[in-house]
Write an enzyme that holds these catalytic residues in place. Structure first.
Site, PDB file in Angstrom:
ATOM      1  N   GLY A  71      39.399  46.277  39.376  1.00 53.77           N
ATOM      2  CA  GLY A  71      39.896  46.523  38.024  1.00 53.77           C
ATOM      3  C   GLY A  71      41.272  45.937  37.766  1.00 53.77           C
ATOM      4  N   ASN A 126      42.495  33.838  34.037  1.00 52.54           N
ATOM      5  CA  ASN A 126      41.296  34.579  34.401  1.00 52.54           C
ATOM      6  C   ASN A 126      40.569  35.038  33.138  1.00 52.54           C
ATOM      7  OD1 ASN A 126      39.304  36.192  35.411  1.00 52.54           O
ATOM      8  ND2 ASN A 126      40.680  37.744  36.278  1.00 52.54           N
ATOM      9  N   CYS A 129      36.834  37.916  34.847  1.00 55.67           N
ATOM     10  CA  CYS A 129      36.678  39.102  35.679  1.00 55.67           C
ATOM     11  C   CYS A 129      35.619  40.022  35.101  1.00 55.67           C
ATOM     12  CB  CYS A 129      37.987  39.856  35.804  1.00 55.67           C
ATOM     13  SG  CYS A 129      37.807  41.335  36.824  1.00 55.67           S
ATOM     14  N   ASN A 192      34.128  32.648  39.893  1.00 51.81           N
ATOM     15  CA  ASN A 192      34.521  34.030  40.117  1.00 51.81           C
ATOM     16  C   ASN A 192      33.295  34.772  40.655  1.00 51.81           C
ATOM     17  OD1 ASN A 192      35.799  36.595  39.974  1.00 51.81           O
ATOM     18  ND2 ASN A 192      37.015  35.893  38.235  1.00 51.81           N
ATOM     19  N   GLY A 217      31.715  36.280  48.768  1.00 51.21           N
ATOM     20  CA  GLY A 217      31.382  36.029  50.162  1.00 51.21           C
ATOM     21  C   GLY A 217      30.301  34.973  50.308  1.00 51.21           C
ATOM     22  N   GLY A 244      32.518  31.913  48.954  1.00 48.48           N
ATOM     23  CA  GLY A 244      31.880  32.030  50.267  1.00 48.48           C
ATOM     24  C   GLY A 244      32.325  31.035  51.303  1.00 48.48           C
ATOM     25  N   GLY A 265      38.550  33.167  49.602  1.00 54.75           N
ATOM     26  CA  GLY A 265      38.651  34.523  49.099  1.00 54.75           C
ATOM     27  C   GLY A 265      38.276  35.583  50.113  1.00 54.75           C
TER      28      GLY A 265
END
Length: 303
Positions: A71, A126, A129, A192, A217, A244, A265
């Site tokens: 969040g 961004n 999200c 994202n 991932g 990933g 990430g």
């Protein structure tokens, strides 16, 4: 080989960056490696005012990945500039500020403030999200709204490069890329997280308090490669690929389909020193494969 890459005038010593939301404010990772080794780091998403984020639990395991619904918890742009930015080696590696807001005017105010701060090299916007109930995914799923945000940021960011981060949660990501590039984006970054959920059959409850979160991932790498490939065919600005990445070979795959640089990430959660090691492993693999220049290798996928 010369490992440097250029993102809309922003020169990086190598293509390895860290992804927003997975590397804190950079300072936290000093104990695991030299921040100066990284091509760049994108700090945790910043809003004008501090945000508390979503209620716990906010992270859940998934096969070959993880879900999160943080969040956009963050300390706010001014706190970051006053307390964290000065601790980063921004003279030696690029520090990119990731912007989050719920309106185009808020984005513009944030861009105006951050673009004036010494030490920030670029802005990443961004619009993608999936974890908040207002803004975020709405901007990223509507080409006209995404373009409006991009214009608002560009108008207030001076000469600073503006990178727009795209969501994969659309039917045509190439069209979204065209929309933001036409509106002035200097570069795009993608992807994202994928909107997803996880449930517990025994407790009959979702594993995230927010119910829905973002999947990241290795599970999403094939989707990310497809998106980067499609966007590379559609726009003529630098692309930063992510999704990933867990090896130097993964980095080359993203560059092969058209990326200029990459962001790491989820792997940072598994091995906090991963991004630092990746810089060395990438250089070794480039030598092993006899790659002589990024310009020759980038986008050279044969189909």
């Amino acid at each position: 080989m010369d490992m440097r890459v250029n993102i809309a005038g922003l020169e990086l010593s190598n293509p390895v960056m860290t992804a927003s939301g997975t590397f804190g404010y950079g300072v936290e990772f000093k104990r695991y490696g030299q921040l100066e080794k990284l091509g760049g780091m994108v700090v945790k998403g910043l809003s004008l005012e501090p945000r508390a984020g979503n209620p716990m639990p906010r992270i859940a395991d998934a096969p070959a990945g993880m879900l999160n619904a943080i969040g956009l918890q963050n300390i706010g742009a001014r706190n970051f500039v006053e307390k964290r930015l000065k601790l980063l080696p921004w003279g030696e590696t690029a520090v990119v500020a990731n912007l989050y807001a719920c309106s185009a005017s808020e984005f513009a105010d944030l861009a105006a403030y951050l673009s004036e701060q010494e030490g920030i090299a670029a802005l990443e916007v961004n619009i993608s999200c999936p974890n908040v109930s207002s803004g975020g995914v709405l901007f990223g799923q509507d080409p006209s709204m995404a373009a409006a945000v991009t214009r608002a940021v560009k108008d207030r960011s001076g000469e600073m490069p503006v990178i727009v981060k795209l969501t994969p949660n659309v039917t045509d990501i190439a069209s979204m890329a065209k929309a933001v590039v036409d509106a002035g984006a200097d570069a795009v970054s993608l992807i994202n997280t994928l909107s997803a959920m996880s449930v517990d059959a025994r407790t009959r409850k979702p594993r995230l308090a927010n119910v829905i979160g973002g999947l990241s991932g290795p599970a999403i790498k094939p989707v990310a490669l497809r998106c980067v490939w499609q966007v590379a065919q559609a726009v003529d600005v630098p692309i930063i690929g992510m999704g990933g990445i867990t090896s130097a070979e993964d980095v080359l795959e993203f560059i092969l389909v058209g990326a200029t640089a990459v962001q790491v990430g989820t792997a940072n959660f598994i091995r906090p020193d991963f991004a630092f090691r990746l810089v060395d492993e990438l250089a070794a693999l480039v030598d092993e494969l006899g790659i002589e220049s990024w310009d020759d290798y980038r986008g050279s996928l044969q189909v």
